[in-house]
Every structure is written in C-alpha cells, then in structure tokens.
Design an enzyme around this catalytic site. Structure first.
Site, PDB file in Angstrom:
ATOM      1  N   GLU A   8       0.829  -1.215   0.000  1.00  0.00           N
ATOM      2  CA  GLU A   8       0.000   0.000   0.000  1.00  0.00           C
ATOM      3  C   GLU A   8       0.861   1.263   0.000  1.00  0.00           C
ATOM      4  OE1 GLU A   8      -3.049   0.237  -0.691  1.00  0.00           O
ATOM      5  OE2 GLU A   8      -3.593  -1.887  -0.532  1.00  0.00           O
ATOM      6  N   LEU A  54      10.922   4.763  -7.629  1.00  0.00           N
ATOM      7  CA  LEU A  54       9.496   4.869  -7.267  1.00  0.00           C
ATOM      8  C   LEU A  54       9.111   6.317  -6.963  1.00  0.00           C
ATOM      9  CD1 LEU A  54       8.710   1.833  -4.900  1.00  0.00           C
ATOM     10  CD2 LEU A  54       7.828   2.230  -7.190  1.00  0.00           C
ATOM     11  N   GLY A  55      10.107   7.140  -6.603  1.00  0.00           N
ATOM     12  CA  GLY A  55       9.815   8.553  -6.301  1.00  0.00           C
ATOM     13  C   GLY A  55       9.147   8.735  -4.944  1.00  0.00           C
ATOM     14  N   CYS A  84     -13.305   1.646 -14.851  1.00  0.00           N
ATOM     15  CA  CYS A  84     -13.775   3.025 -14.680  1.00  0.00           C
ATOM     16  C   CYS A  84     -12.560   3.959 -14.716  1.00  0.00           C
ATOM     17  CB  CYS A  84     -14.525   3.142 -13.345  1.00  0.00           C
ATOM     18  SG  CYS A  84     -15.543   4.613 -13.227  1.00  0.00           S
ATOM     19  N   THR A 106       5.539  15.622 -10.417  1.00  0.00           N
ATOM     20  CA  THR A 106       4.383  16.440 -10.005  1.00  0.00           C
ATOM     21  C   THR A 106       4.065  17.446 -11.113  1.00  0.00           C
ATOM     22  OG1 THR A 106       5.779  17.917  -8.689  1.00  0.00           O
ATOM     23  CG2 THR A 106       4.754  16.084  -7.537  1.00  0.00           C
TER      24      THR A 106
HETATM   25  N1  ADE Z   1      -3.994   0.283  -5.306  1.00  0.00           N
HETATM   26  C1  ADE Z   1      -3.900   0.538  -4.001  1.00  0.00           C
HETATM   27  N2  ADE Z   1      -3.974  -0.570  -3.277  1.00  0.00           N
HETATM   28  C2  ADE Z   1      -4.136  -1.587  -4.137  1.00  0.00           C
HETATM   29  C3  ADE Z   1      -4.274  -2.984  -4.000  1.00  0.00           C
HETATM   30  N3  ADE Z   1      -4.256  -3.564  -2.810  1.00  0.00           N
HETATM   31  N4  ADE Z   1      -4.424  -3.714  -5.118  1.00  0.00           N
HETATM   32  C4  ADE Z   1      -4.428  -3.111  -6.316  1.00  0.00           C
HETATM   33  N5  ADE Z   1      -4.299  -1.811  -6.507  1.00  0.00           N
HETATM   34  C5  ADE Z   1      -4.150  -1.045  -5.429  1.00  0.00           C
END
Ligand code: ADE
Length: 410
Positions: free
Chosen positions: A46, A89-90, A230, A338
């Site tokens: 996450e 990754l920044g 979406c 950014t």
């Molecule tokens: N983006 C943020 N959390 C995620 C997750 N657990 N799986 C896929 N995309 C995500």
C-alpha cells in the site's frame, strides 16, 4: 447538473456490493500481495501503491520482501539500502516513513504489526486510506477506503457533481464507502458453490487456503474497478458490472466526473548537470536531508532560467560551488515530476577547482550502481556506454557527444 447521491444511495448499496463482490471473484488480477495476509507485506504494497501504478510496483515489492522480509529487517536497514530498494518509485518520504513506522512498531508493539485501527493510523506515513486498506485486507475490519480511483468510481456511480476535494463532498464520499464496506461485512459469502482454487487465489486466498474477507474484497473491488474499467479517459462502461446502477453512464457524464477544479499548470524547469570522469571514477554528490529527493545521489548540477537555451552559453558552475571547464554536450534528459517538466542538459566536463571542495565523491561505475540516484540523474547513468571488460582500456567510457533522449518512463 446537481445531483446528490444520498437519495438513492440506501437503495443502491446492497445491489452494488453484491455485484462488485461477484465481479471481483472472477476479474481480480493475480497480484503478489493478494497471496498473503501478512500485514507487513500488505502495508509495504500500500505504501508503494500510493502515487504509483500496480505494474511498476510489482518488481519493487517482490525485491523488498526478499531483502527485508520482516518488520525488524525494515527497522534496522541502512538508509542507503532503503533508498536503493525504492530507487525509481519517487516520493522518497514514503520509504523514510516506512522505516520510522517499523521502528515505532518495534518500540511500541513488540514488533507485531498493530491490529487496532487507531494504532495503525498513528504510524508515520499512514493516512486514513492506507489504514483502511491494511485494516480491511489484513485484519478483515469493515474500514472504508477512498483514494483517487475510488473517488472516480463513486462520483460516477452516484452522479456526484461537486468537487470531491471540497470538505463536504469528501465527507459524503467517505460516508458512501463506509456504507459499502459495512454492508459487505454483513455478507458471509456471495459464492453459490465451493470456490475453485483459481478463484481463491485471485481473490486473496493465502497459502493456508484462507479466503479473503468480504471487507477486503469489497475494498479491492473498488480499486480494481477504477484501475481496469472506470478509467479516467474512455471508461469501459460496457464491461462494468454496475453500469445499470451508474448515474454518469445513464446521463452521459463520464467525461465530466469527477468534477475536479482546474489543475495547476505545468512549470518548465531547466538544469545543467556535469559529468566529470577521472581515471574511471565520476564526481557525484548526495542531496542533503530536508530537500526534495533528500539522501539521493546526483551529478553536480545547477538550475538555470527556463528560457536559457543552447549549449554554447553553458553555465560552468554548479550550485555547490564546483567550477568546470571543457564543457561539452552529452545528453538531454526530459523528466516529469508532479507539476514540473524538467529538462536536464548533461554535459561532459573537467573540474576546474579541483581538490578543495567538500561534498564531492569520486565513485567507480560499480559504486554508482549501488547508490540510489534521483530518477532524472539515473537516466544520465543509463546513457553511459556499457563497461568494457578489456583491462587495456579505460573501464568506463562515456558515449561520444549528443545523444538526445526523451522521457523514457516504462
Ligand atoms: N492500489 C492501491 N492498493 C491496491 C491494492 N491492494 N491492489 C491493487 N491496486 C491497489
């Protein structure tokens, strides 16, 4: 248009939840962090996924989990190792927060990832979204999530036409996602027959065969719908499991929602970097703490006016006070971060004010490869010719003069 979701929201929730869970069972991507219930592993995923796409994150997450498989390993890793694992990754504050949080878990929770929601939220770098994701995915708690993807999905489904960054609308969106996950927590299973191994694996069964909770699956179905169907432009409404419930779809508002106020305009910035080589070693410096890209490595460089043009008027001093001679164009790097559109004109050069300057390090190619560089400067490194094995020639030749490359983000 002014539609408020609250009217039909109550009615839509059970239907939405059922459809989303069922869709997720068959369409969820097989992502590596969906094969585990280890809260540490889920937290790392996450943290990496904030601001970064899934396909970019996968190899980073796998490498991180191999090299730092436990909270204790993350707490004790050297800053150099952490930055190297995050290089590219920044938003490097994230990795420094991960380490601070790991140290907090060791100090306050005996090294076990906390299960209590407020304790999760109290970890450095963990906001309401990340805490909700960890609590629901790792601990089956009915905690809501709301990020950019989920905002897009919900504003469209419910036809919310006010700016989601406004306090009132933001609170409304959190209320909706809270209702969805609470409803999901009351559903024991949407599966009619025993799930196949493949289905279990896709939707979050761990090695011990334990099935992901419906809170976890509901939250991840919202993320997944935002990522796969979406999408910001050209959403694939015909494939959407909840298209019959979607206000934006009925009214043709997909392109208008979410209604985000005008974005800041992009700002062009130009830099000159100096690549100086002496006997196979290159002059580099490390960015100090407290600035953008803190702790990362870079070639000496200086920002010049956005209108400054042409290598013939090259600046010959960098911002740390190094002076250069024999400055010749090497490569031009374009990099976006950014709202900045950065042009970095790298030049080969000789150092004029040799030994006396502090802050410079002379590193070999293999030493450079082990340091974490900022993304733009990593692109300069990528322009170096491959190292020759022959001992009779200089081991580190630069490619001659101006190769011009664009922004090569993968
Ligand atoms: N983006 C943020 N959390 C995620 C997750 N657990 N799986 C896929 N995309 C995500």
């Amino acid at each position: 248009m002014a539609v408020h979701a609250t009217g039909n929201q109550q009615h839509a929730v059970p239907n939405l939840v059922t459809k989303l869970l069922s869709w997720f069972s068959t369409h969820a991507r097989d992502l590596p962090w969906r094969r585990t219930r280890d809260p540490y592993a889920i937290w790392i995923s996450e943290s990496m996924l904030q601001q970064t796409q899934v396909k970019t994150v996968i190899p980073y997450w796998e490498r991180w989990m191999r090299e730092l498989p436990t909270i204790r390993a993350a707490a004790q890793a050297s800053p150099g190792k952490l930055h190297k694992l995050w290089e590219g990754l920044g938003y490097y504050t994230r990795v420094r927060n991960v380490q601070k949080a790991a140290q907090q878990i060791i100090a306050q929770h005996e090294g076990r990832f906390p299960e209590n929601f407020d304790d999760i939220l109290a970890l450095p770098g963990v906001g309401r979204y990340t805490a909700g994701a960890i609590a629901s995915i790792a601990f089956h708690q009915p905690r809501p999530i709301l990020d950019g993807n989920v905002v897009r999905v919900l504003t469209r489904i419910f036809g919310i036409t006010t700016d989601p960054r406004e306090k009132k609308t933001n609170a409304q969106l959190w209320r909706i996602t809270e209702e969805l996950v609470h409803y999901a927590s009351r559903i024991t299973s949407t599966l009619r027959s025993p799930p196949s191994a493949e289905l279990l694996r896709r939707t979050g069964a761990t090695e011990d065969g334990h099935h992901a909770s419906s809170c976890s699956r509901l939250n991840q179905s919202l993320m997944e719908l935002g990522a796969l169907i979406c999408t910001p432009r050209s959403p694939r409404c015909e494939l959407c499991p909840v298209n019959h419930l979607c206000v934006a779809r009925h009214r043709g508002w997909q392109a208008e929602l979410p209604k985000i106020g005008r974005r800041e305009t992009a700002t062009a910035r130009r830099f000159i970097a100096f690549v100086v080589e002496r006997r196979g070693r290159f002059l580099v410096r490390q960015r100090p703490a407290g600035v953008v890209n803190a702790h990362l490595w870079e070639f000496p460089n200086v920002e010049i006016g956005a209108r400054h043009s042409g290598p013939q008027r090259v600046v010959t001093a960098d911002s740390a006070g190094f002076h250069f001679t024999e400055v010749k164009p090497f490569t031009i790097i374009k990099h976006s971060i950014t709202r900045y559109r950065i042009t970095l004109a790298a030049h080969r050069a000789e150092l004029a004010n040799s030994r006396s300057k502090p802050g410079g390090h002379w590193l070999s190619r293999s030493q450079l490869a082990r340091r974490a560089f900022s993304s733009a400067h990593k692109k300069i490194l990528a322009q170096f010719e491959p190292e020759r094995r022959s001992p009779t020639r200089s081991a580190s030749k630069l490619r001659p003069v101006t190769s011009r490359i664009g922004d090569r983000r993968s």
